[in-house]
Design an enzyme around this catalytic site. Structure first.
Site, PDB file in Angstrom:
ATOM      1  N   LYS A  51       0.992  -1.314  -0.533  1.00 37.41           N
ATOM      2  CA  LYS A  51       0.130   0.041  -0.092  1.00 37.41           C
ATOM      3  C   LYS A  51       0.743   1.087  -0.037  1.00 37.41           C
ATOM      4  O   LYS A  51       2.043   1.573   1.307  1.00 37.41           O
ATOM      5  CB  LYS A  51      -0.633  -0.172   1.129  1.00 37.41           C
ATOM      6  CG  LYS A  51      -2.080  -1.323   1.048  1.00 37.41           C
ATOM      7  CD  LYS A  51      -3.021  -0.935   1.788  1.00 37.41           C
ATOM      8  CE  LYS A  51      -4.187  -1.488   2.549  1.00 37.41           C
ATOM      9  NZ  LYS A  51      -5.086  -1.140   3.520  1.00 37.41           N
TER      10      LYS A  51
ATOM     11  N   GLU B 127       0.071  -2.963  16.752  1.00 37.57           N
ATOM     12  CA  GLU B 127      -0.356  -3.527  15.562  1.00 37.57           C
ATOM     13  C   GLU B 127      -0.206  -4.714  15.670  1.00 37.57           C
ATOM     14  O   GLU B 127      -1.007  -5.774  15.414  1.00 37.57           O
ATOM     15  CB  GLU B 127       0.305  -2.943  14.589  1.00 37.57           C
ATOM     16  CG  GLU B 127      -0.065  -1.288  13.524  1.00 37.57           C
ATOM     17  CD  GLU B 127      -1.417  -1.009  13.443  1.00 37.57           C
ATOM     18  OE1 GLU B 127      -1.935  -2.694  12.824  1.00 37.57           O
ATOM     19  OE2 GLU B 127      -1.958  -0.134  12.926  1.00 37.57           O
TER      20      GLU B 127
ATOM     21  N   LYS C 175       0.641 -11.070   8.543  1.00 40.05           N
ATOM     22  CA  LYS C 175       0.184  -9.778   7.554  1.00 40.05           C
ATOM     23  C   LYS C 175       1.044 -10.564   6.219  1.00 40.05           C
ATOM     24  O   LYS C 175      -0.026 -10.434   4.967  1.00 40.05           O
ATOM     25  CB  LYS C 175       1.598  -8.648   7.449  1.00 40.05           C
ATOM     26  CG  LYS C 175       1.250  -7.596   6.800  1.00 40.05           C
ATOM     27  CD  LYS C 175       0.857  -6.167   6.917  1.00 40.05           C
ATOM     28  CE  LYS C 175      -0.403  -5.286   5.774  1.00 40.05           C
ATOM     29  NZ  LYS C 175      -0.102  -3.848   6.172  1.00 40.05           N
TER      30      LYS C 175
ATOM     31  N   ARG D 106      -7.411 -10.064   3.095  1.00 43.44           N
ATOM     32  CA  ARG D 106      -7.223  -8.647   3.857  1.00 43.44           C
ATOM     33  C   ARG D 106      -8.030  -8.136   4.916  1.00 43.44           C
ATOM     34  O   ARG D 106      -7.427  -7.155   5.438  1.00 43.44           O
ATOM     35  CB  ARG D 106      -6.572  -8.064   2.676  1.00 43.44           C
ATOM     36  CG  ARG D 106      -5.663  -6.776   3.253  1.00 43.44           C
ATOM     37  CD  ARG D 106      -4.495  -6.537   1.892  1.00 43.44           C
ATOM     38  NE  ARG D 106      -3.277  -5.329   2.202  1.00 43.44           N
ATOM     39  CZ  ARG D 106      -2.649  -5.133   2.226  1.00 43.44           C
ATOM     40  NH1 ARG D 106      -2.181  -5.708   0.660  1.00 43.44           N
ATOM     41  NH2 ARG D 106      -1.940  -4.128   2.391  1.00 43.44           N
TER      42      ARG D 106
ATOM     43  N   HIS E 175      -9.827  -0.847  13.443  1.00 45.03           N
ATOM     44  CA  HIS E 175      -9.559   0.105  12.403  1.00 45.03           C
ATOM     45  C   HIS E 175     -10.111   0.949  11.937  1.00 45.03           C
ATOM     46  O   HIS E 175     -10.366   2.231  12.241  1.00 45.03           O
ATOM     47  CB  HIS E 175      -8.215  -0.389  11.495  1.00 45.03           C
ATOM     48  CG  HIS E 175      -6.866   0.003  11.579  1.00 45.03           C
ATOM     49  ND1 HIS E 175      -6.832  -1.702  12.529  1.00 45.03           N
ATOM     50  CD2 HIS E 175      -6.052  -0.166  11.324  1.00 45.03           C
ATOM     51  CE1 HIS E 175      -5.479  -0.934  12.133  1.00 45.03           C
ATOM     52  NE2 HIS E 175      -5.275  -0.221  11.634  1.00 45.03           N
TER      53      HIS E 175
ATOM     54  N   HIS F 170     -10.151   4.309  13.092  1.00 45.95           N
ATOM     55  CA  HIS F 170     -10.654   5.674  12.431  1.00 45.95           C
ATOM     56  C   HIS F 170     -10.711   6.875  12.744  1.00 45.95           C
ATOM     57  O   HIS F 170     -10.463   8.265  12.374  1.00 45.95           O
ATOM     58  CB  HIS F 170     -10.788   5.293  11.169  1.00 45.95           C
ATOM     59  CG  HIS F 170      -9.221   4.174  10.494  1.00 45.95           C
ATOM     60  ND1 HIS F 170      -9.456   3.724   8.891  1.00 45.95           N
ATOM     61  CD2 HIS F 170      -7.775   4.974  10.139  1.00 45.95           C
ATOM     62  CE1 HIS F 170      -8.537   2.483   9.058  1.00 45.95           C
ATOM     63  NE2 HIS F 170      -7.556   3.611   9.455  1.00 45.95           N
TER      64      HIS F 170
END
Lengths: 375, 375
Positions: free
Chosen positions: A146, A188, A230, A244, A251, A255
């Protein structure tokens, strides 16, 4: 010195290696030769990171007879924008970097995203190499391809998938990180354990003090396991159509909490709170084993990470943001839910789904309970 | 009505169809349903094209029950820049287009490149559909997945490969094109014949008057054959590492001539002159059959395209630009050379090479001879 290697599978079937361990940076010239073979290298990093680690990386490449130049930008998430992307692109063009060039992204998540997006769009894409220097970038951001920048309407809304040729996670570069930054990365790691590996979650819990103190072996082991998890998920679904999405555990709420705080809340802290609340959501709708949220909260607390939203955050604002989240459908926010520690809920009745609607009433209740002080 | 279909193979093995013929636009709703299935559609085009053809396209999509909005920008190559890309991106974001959106690029090459780049980078990539309205876009630009924008240092230096879900080349949309614009498109058709298909070159020659007059059947046949040739080349090499370079025949010199003219020279005209000169280069270094350049010149002249550089262009400036071309190596420009009509030179001695160095002395001579008035 033990350097671990994890292979990440990309959508077009090509593998790239992530090399993890203290001193892994020394492998840079050999890997560039084997896996890139560019005519020019452009090392991109923020000024602070390039001051710390840039000369070591540049010297390694130069001493191997490969031409390399450094391109810097001011530190901070605020620089991860289209203007800085355009400025860096123009600087590479002015320096005469061609289609046979390659970007070396040296830094944390901001650098990986920004420099990766420069590489993704430079003459329709030149190779990139990720050299993460923060724990969160080593464990998470540098793997998966990403890249992108923030725009006024939101974070990461412009970008591209651009898998690196390889990732070098030299845990020695993380030695000098302040403990607060290290903690952000561990959020994480907790997520990786919570969604897929209860033993790993237990190991993070046990190794918490060593990880916070910057112990090299503990750090290298955790980075390697996080990268493995991951890589496993990303290898099955590079572009987030399916599995994914499980990486989004915690999250969706994170966010919203970040936005509601005007981005005053650090991302790892937001993810920590988000995981506890999303686990509670799962318990409230009777999908998640009771006690799961408490277990996640226990590990996060031991690492000094927050587990409850700041009392100053308006729950109604959070709900409003959730309803407008990209994943929301028909006004109902959707979340990755756990069945229990290490097990992601994949729906019921045959069709696999990774994001599940939760009524806003339930979200309100959990937010209200979560905001109450811990007993 | 005959609608032809050509399949284009992408790097990840997925095929996309190019549907060519008068009235092909009518297939838009069905193809969107079959091949995209987005929740929202964003039609992007310049104001002039959207005024001409936008309502027809929008009505087709709307009448099939799919939500679609139009986003426009001012006409002109000057708008193919990062600023317009950012503005369009922000407009789509403001309209609430999500990851389940899709871009419909309606227009000529500028729109295909610009709108395609918006799609390529919007939330790390959403589907794009190309609906070319100019002959050059139908025959060439809309196929192959190249997207991007110009920057002050040069054209197409920022971009991405983003293959469309499908291409609809409705030759009826080209009916109202002025003859000068039609001519520009035919330059690429001549190139397709010159590099791979002598019969096609002969057919373009024979059908020249019909093609210039906008005859529907002749246009549809030429577009379909050009798309077939381009699809064949692109399918073997989506990202231009190898054989795709043959599509650059005439283009190395064309780019230099365009830059030397301050971009006052139309692209098709520059390619026309570039092809004749590059064929002469090949003859001068005894790679290309004698008479090849004359044959290409004959066809181009019959279509009213230029075949010699403008006398106002400084040959030394052209040589200087060639030496700094992306493909130059060690100060020697490299060119795609022909063995003869329909046959691209692939090197000698076993190793396949598609770009060949030509000494600048030879380039100077050919430029000087080419600049002399035709006898």
């Amino acid at each position: 010195v033990l350097i671990r290697e994890v292979l990440v599978r990309t959508a077009d079937g090509a593998d790239y290696p992530v090399r993890v361990g203290p001193g892994a940076l020394a492998e840079l010239p050999l890997l560039l030769e084997e896996r890139v073979g560019a005519h020019r290298y452009a090392l991109i990093g923020d000024r602070r990171v390039v001051d710390h680690h840039g000369e070591a990386a540049l010297a390694l490449v130069r001493d191997a007879g490969m031409p390399v130049d450094a391109f810097t930008f001011p530190p901070g998430e605020a620089r991860k924008n289209r203007e800085e992307w355009a400025r860096l692109t123009d600087a590479l063009l002015a320096a005469g970097i061609g289609r046979d060039g390659c970007v070396l992204a040296l830094g944390g998540g901001v650098t990986g995203d920004l420099a990766g997006f420069v590489a993704a769009t430079y003459m329709r894409g030149i190779p990139a190499v990720q050299i993460p220097t923060s724990l969160v970038a080593m464990m998470d951001a540098s793997v998966g391809g990403k890249t992108g920048v923030d725009v006024p309407r939101g974070k990461n809304l412009v970008g591209a998938f651009h898998p690196p040729r390889f990732v070098l996670a030299d845990t020695r570069l993380a030695r000098t990180l302040p403990v607060a930054e290290r903690r952000q990365g561990l959020a994480e790691a907790v997520k990786h354990g919570a969604i897929l590996d209860p033993d790993y979650l237990a190991r993070i819990h046990g190794a918490g003090p060593a990880l916070l103190a910057g112990d090299e072996e503990a750090t290298a082991e955790a980075v390697a396991r996080s990268v493995e998890i991951k890589a496993e998920v990303v290898g099955r679904d590079e572009r987030e159509g399916g599995m994914r999405q499980v990486l989004n555990f915690g999250h969706t709420l994170a966010h919203a909490l970040e936005a509601a705080s005007g981005y005053g809340l650090a991302h790892g802290s937001a993810v920590a709170v988000g995981m506890v609340l999303e686990a509670r959501l799962g318990e409230a709708v009777e999908v998640t084993d009771p006690g799961t949220a408490d277990r996640i909260e226990e590990v996060l607390s031991s690492l000094g990470l927050p587990t409850r939203p700041d009392p100053g955050v308006d729950p109604e604002r959070v709900v409003e943001l959730l309803v407008h989240d990209k994943k929301a459908r028909g006004g109902e926010p959707r979340f990755v839910l756990l069945d229990g520690i290490g097990r992601v809920h994949a729906g019921t009745g045959g069709t696999i789904r990774w994001a599940h609607p939760v009524p806003t009433g339930v979200v309100r209740e959990v937010l209200a309970a979560g905001a109450a002080p811990a007993i």
